[in-house]
Design an enzyme around this catalytic site. Structure first.
Site, PDB file in Angstrom:
ATOM      1  N   ARG A  65       0.839  -1.193   0.000  1.00 12.77           N
ATOM      2  CA  ARG A  65       0.000   0.000   0.000  1.00 12.77           C
ATOM      3  C   ARG A  65       0.878   1.248   0.000  1.00 12.77           C
ATOM      4  O   ARG A  65       0.425   2.334  -0.302  1.00 12.77           O
ATOM      5  CB  ARG A  65      -0.885   0.005   1.252  1.00 12.77           C
ATOM      6  CG  ARG A  65      -1.858  -1.124   1.324  1.00 12.77           C
ATOM      7  CD  ARG A  65      -2.533  -1.163   2.677  1.00 12.77           C
ATOM      8  NE  ARG A  65      -1.603  -1.498   3.756  1.00 12.77           N
ATOM      9  CZ  ARG A  65      -1.915  -1.507   5.039  1.00 12.77           C
ATOM     10  NH1 ARG A  65      -3.131  -1.198   5.404  1.00 12.77           N
ATOM     11  NH2 ARG A  65      -1.022  -1.834   5.954  1.00 12.77           N
ATOM     12  N   LEU A  82      -2.405 -11.370   2.237  1.00 15.78           N
ATOM     13  CA  LEU A  82      -3.079 -10.226   2.851  1.00 15.78           C
ATOM     14  C   LEU A  82      -3.839 -10.697   4.087  1.00 15.78           C
ATOM     15  O   LEU A  82      -4.020 -11.902   4.300  1.00 15.78           O
ATOM     16  CB  LEU A  82      -4.029  -9.597   1.825  1.00 15.78           C
ATOM     17  CG  LEU A  82      -3.308  -8.904   0.647  1.00 15.78           C
ATOM     18  CD1 LEU A  82      -4.289  -8.544  -0.456  1.00 15.78           C
ATOM     19  CD2 LEU A  82      -2.543  -7.683   1.131  1.00 15.78           C
ATOM     20  N   LYS A 118      -3.806 -19.309   3.929  1.00 16.67           N
ATOM     21  CA  LYS A 118      -4.918 -19.864   4.698  1.00 16.67           C
ATOM     22  C   LYS A 118      -5.428 -18.825   5.674  1.00 16.67           C
ATOM     23  O   LYS A 118      -4.625 -17.979   6.091  1.00 16.67           O
ATOM     24  CB  LYS A 118      -4.528 -21.147   5.433  1.00 16.67           C
ATOM     25  CG  LYS A 118      -3.169 -21.203   6.085  1.00 16.67           C
ATOM     26  CD  LYS A 118      -2.709 -20.149   7.023  1.00 16.67           C
ATOM     27  CE  LYS A 118      -3.415 -19.947   8.315  1.00 16.67           C
ATOM     28  NZ  LYS A 118      -2.779 -18.902   9.189  1.00 16.67           N
TER      29      LYS A 118
HETATM   30  N1  LIG Z   1       1.138 -20.438   6.006  1.00 15.47           N
HETATM   31  C1  LIG Z   1       1.736 -19.922   7.049  1.00 15.47           C
HETATM   32  O1  LIG Z   1       2.679 -20.491   7.612  1.00 15.47           O
HETATM   33  C2  LIG Z   1       1.299 -18.586   7.565  1.00 15.47           C
HETATM   34  C3  LIG Z   1       2.008 -17.999   8.628  1.00 15.47           C
HETATM   35  C4  LIG Z   1       1.641 -16.717   9.040  1.00 15.47           C
HETATM   36  C5  LIG Z   1       0.575 -16.076   8.442  1.00 15.47           C
HETATM   37  N2  LIG Z   1      -0.115 -16.706   7.431  1.00 15.47           N
HETATM   38  C6  LIG Z   1      -1.249 -16.024   6.777  1.00 15.47           C
HETATM   39  O2  LIG Z   1      -0.697 -14.981   6.002  1.00 15.47           O
HETATM   40  C7  LIG Z   1      -1.534 -13.825   6.071  1.00 15.47           C
HETATM   41  C8  LIG Z   1      -0.697 -12.648   6.562  1.00 15.47           C
HETATM   42  O3  LIG Z   1      -0.202 -12.907   7.850  1.00 15.47           O
HETATM   43  P1  LIG Z   1       1.041 -12.046   8.429  1.00 15.47           P
HETATM   44  O4  LIG Z   1       1.267 -12.495   9.804  1.00 15.47           O
HETATM   45  O5  LIG Z   1       2.184 -12.127   7.488  1.00 15.47           O
HETATM   46  O6  LIG Z   1       0.401 -10.587   8.442  1.00 15.47           O
HETATM   47  P2  LIG Z   1       1.063  -9.162   8.403  1.00 15.47           P
HETATM   48  O7  LIG Z   1       2.520  -9.249   8.679  1.00 15.47           O
HETATM   49  O8  LIG Z   1       0.234  -8.277   9.247  1.00 15.47           O
HETATM   50  O9  LIG Z   1       0.916  -8.747   6.873  1.00 15.47           O
HETATM   51  C9  LIG Z   1      -0.277  -8.428   6.253  1.00 15.47           C
HETATM   52  C10 LIG Z   1       0.016  -7.400   5.175  1.00 15.47           C
HETATM   53  O10 LIG Z   1      -1.190  -7.072   4.494  1.00 15.47           O
HETATM   54  C11 LIG Z   1      -1.125  -5.749   4.049  1.00 15.47           C
HETATM   55  N3  LIG Z   1      -2.410  -5.128   4.384  1.00 15.47           N
HETATM   56  C12 LIG Z   1      -3.342  -4.737   3.484  1.00 15.47           C
HETATM   57  N4  LIG Z   1      -4.416  -4.238   4.086  1.00 15.47           N
HETATM   58  C13 LIG Z   1      -4.182  -4.285   5.409  1.00 15.47           C
HETATM   59  C14 LIG Z   1      -4.929  -3.888   6.548  1.00 15.47           C
HETATM   60  N5  LIG Z   1      -6.153  -3.332   6.451  1.00 15.47           N
HETATM   61  N6  LIG Z   1      -4.397  -4.084   7.757  1.00 15.47           N
HETATM   62  C15 LIG Z   1      -3.188  -4.652   7.894  1.00 15.47           C
HETATM   63  N7  LIG Z   1      -2.421  -5.055   6.841  1.00 15.47           N
HETATM   64  C16 LIG Z   1      -2.910  -4.874   5.601  1.00 15.47           C
HETATM   65  C17 LIG Z   1       0.076  -5.076   4.714  1.00 15.47           C
HETATM   66  O11 LIG Z   1       1.086  -4.940   3.733  1.00 15.47           O
HETATM   67  P3  LIG Z   1       1.427  -3.578   2.943  1.00 15.47           P
HETATM   68  O12 LIG Z   1       1.248  -2.472   3.934  1.00 15.47           O
HETATM   69  O13 LIG Z   1       2.821  -3.768   2.512  1.00 15.47           O
HETATM   70  O14 LIG Z   1       0.485  -3.471   1.801  1.00 15.47           O
HETATM   71  C18 LIG Z   1       0.545  -6.076   5.735  1.00 15.47           C
HETATM   72  O15 LIG Z   1       1.936  -6.104   5.856  1.00 15.47           O
HETATM   73  C19 LIG Z   1      -2.710 -14.215   6.945  1.00 15.47           C
HETATM   74  O16 LIG Z   1      -3.759 -14.630   6.118  1.00 15.47           O
HETATM   75  C20 LIG Z   1      -2.212 -15.402   7.752  1.00 15.47           C
HETATM   76  O17 LIG Z   1      -3.244 -16.308   8.081  1.00 15.47           O
HETATM   77  C21 LIG Z   1       0.242 -17.930   6.994  1.00 15.47           C
END
Ligand SMILES: NC(=O)c1ccc[n+]([C@@H]2O[C@H](COP(=O)([O-])OP(=O)(O)OC[C@H]3O[C@@H](n4cnc5c(N)ncnc54)[C@H](OP(=O)(O)O)[C@@H]3O)[C@@H](O)[C@H]2O)c1
Length: 363
Positions: free
Chosen positions: A40, A77, A100
């Site tokens: 963003r 996301l 997921k």
């Molecule tokens: N498979 C796995 O091992 C695994 C592990 C952890 C998480 N996950 C999944 O991956 C996803 C992200 O998790 P995460 O822990 O990496 O999250 P995170 O660090 O908070 O990242 C989410 C990203 O989404 C973007 N974003 C867009 N709209 C947003 C909003 N309204 N509020 C907050 N962020 C927003 C932001 O990036 P920008 O600001 O750069 O656009 C933010 O950095 C989730 O669905 C989670 O379930 C999977």
């Protein structure tokens, strides 16, 4: 495809999971490379690109989708944006690996499925655990009959996180334990049983300030008198463990969901002949990066060189079970997954409602 013969990934956002695990895994993949990242915030995207050695960065997700040299999009996301951006990526002609849970409910996942069928592009939900050799081994052992009839799966997945800004603690972004980690217990039990639960019931403890489920335990009954019992929590000491119980043995998975990419892991099979482990065999697995294996398997499927272990109809079924648990939270009763009301009515986007969907694009 690229001259390198690799699948070229673009990443939607600078999510922690992308920066810390999935991008490094895709960069080291045999069949994958990362060519673009969007945020963003243009400066955040540029910094992530520089830190991670990614050639191009964009200050919006739309720009990345317009990049003709992106073959596939990784969508990590927050959960409430999974469906809309997966659909947008598909409409832009991209394949998608979506984190997921695939969406907020089964109806949204069905919406993705409809667009996938029209565009003919691959979509995979990021249950990376299915690509780890330990789970492949577990399923092979179960199917071999070595532990007899498998009648029960017990799963624990917990961590402690109270930061109200974290997406896991924000109800309107799809936070809470069941969406974040309970989904793994459901997914792996369905994988082991090779079946869908007929009814489920859940016990939810909600955080009074965050309005997310912080401690959830669930029971699911599968055909053939088989059961899943799980506990997931966002405010308990970190712990993860799975036991698979059969009539003539059990399998313990020490680190079922997050084994480190650079460390050996193991499972134990015990035939139960005595309680001090006389019938126990330990099977060790060399270090394996499940995210890298997931990316390479995805690329092989795109190149037509191999099937994927899962498809989006499987994701619909997983979401139907999650929906049923949320219905059970309200009714206090057993609920059947699927059926005409396959959605839950938590505060979420309605995938078929363009207006509401746009509201949720206020990112
Ligand atoms: N498979 C796995 O091992 C695994 C592990 C952890 C998480 N996950 C999944 O991956 C996803 C992200 O998790 P995460 O822990 O990496 O999250 P995170 O660090 O908070 O990242 C989410 C990203 O989404 C973007 N974003 C867009 N709209 C947003 C909003 N309204 N509020 C907050 N962020 C927003 C932001 O990036 P920008 O600001 O750069 O656009 C933010 O950095 C989730 O669905 C989670 O379930 C999977």
């Amino acid at each position: 495809m690229a001259a390198t013969g690799k699948l070229r990934w673009g990443v939607l956002s600078t999510a922690g999971i992308a920066r810390n695990h999935v991008i490094p895994a895709m960069k080291s993949g045999e069949l994958t490379e990362v060519v673009a990242i969007a945020s963003r915030d243009a400066a955040r995207a540029a910094k992530a690109a520089m830190d991670l050695g990614i050639p191009r960065s964009y200050g919006s997700y739309e720009e990345l989708l317009r990049d003709p040299e992106v073959d596939a999009v990784y969508n990590p996301l927050p959960n409430h944006l999974h469906a809309i951006w997966t659909i947008r990526a598909l409409e832009a002609g991209k394949r998608v690996l979506v984190e997921k849970p695939a969406a907020m409910n089964a109806q949204e996942t069905l919406d993705i499925l409809a667009v996938q069928k029209r565009t003919g592009r691959i979509v995979l939900e990021g249950f990376m655990v299915r690509f780890h050799p330990q789970w492949e081994a577990v399923r092979t052992i179960v199917r071999s009959g070595r532990i007899g009839q498998v009648r029960a799966v017990q799963a624990i997945f917990t961590y402690f996180l109270t930061d109200p800004q974290n997406i896991r603690n924000r109800a309107n972004l799809g936070g809470g334990g069941l969406y974040d980690i309970g989904c793994y217990a459901i997914n792996t039990a369905r994988y082991v049983f090779g079946a869908e639960p007929e009814r489920v019931i859940g016990l939810f403890d909600m955080d009074p300030d965050l309005a997310t489920d912080r401690l959830t335990s669930g029971l699911a009954e599968f055909p053939g008198h088989r059961q899943l019992a799980f506990t997931c929590a966002t405010q308990l000491s970190p712990c993860q463990h799975v036991e698979i119980l059969g009539t003539s043995g059990c399998i313990s998975i020490a680190l079922p969901f997050n084994p480190a990419a650079d460390a050996e892991t193991f499972i134990c099979i015990d035939d139960g002949r005595d309680l001090s482990g006389g019938g126990r065999e330990t099977i060790r697995f060399p270090a394996a990066d499940q995210y890298k294996k997931q990316g390479d398997a995805f690329a092989r499927a795109v190149f037509g060189n191999g099937p994927l272990v899962s498809d989006l109809s499987d994701s619909v079924k997983n979401m139907q079970v999650i929906d049923a648990f949320f219905r059970s939270q309200k009714s206090g009763q057993w609920e059947k997954p699927g059926g005409p009301d396959a959605t839950n009515d938590r505060p979420l986007i309605t995938a078929t409602d363009e207006g509401k969907r746009s509201d949720n694009l206020a990112i």
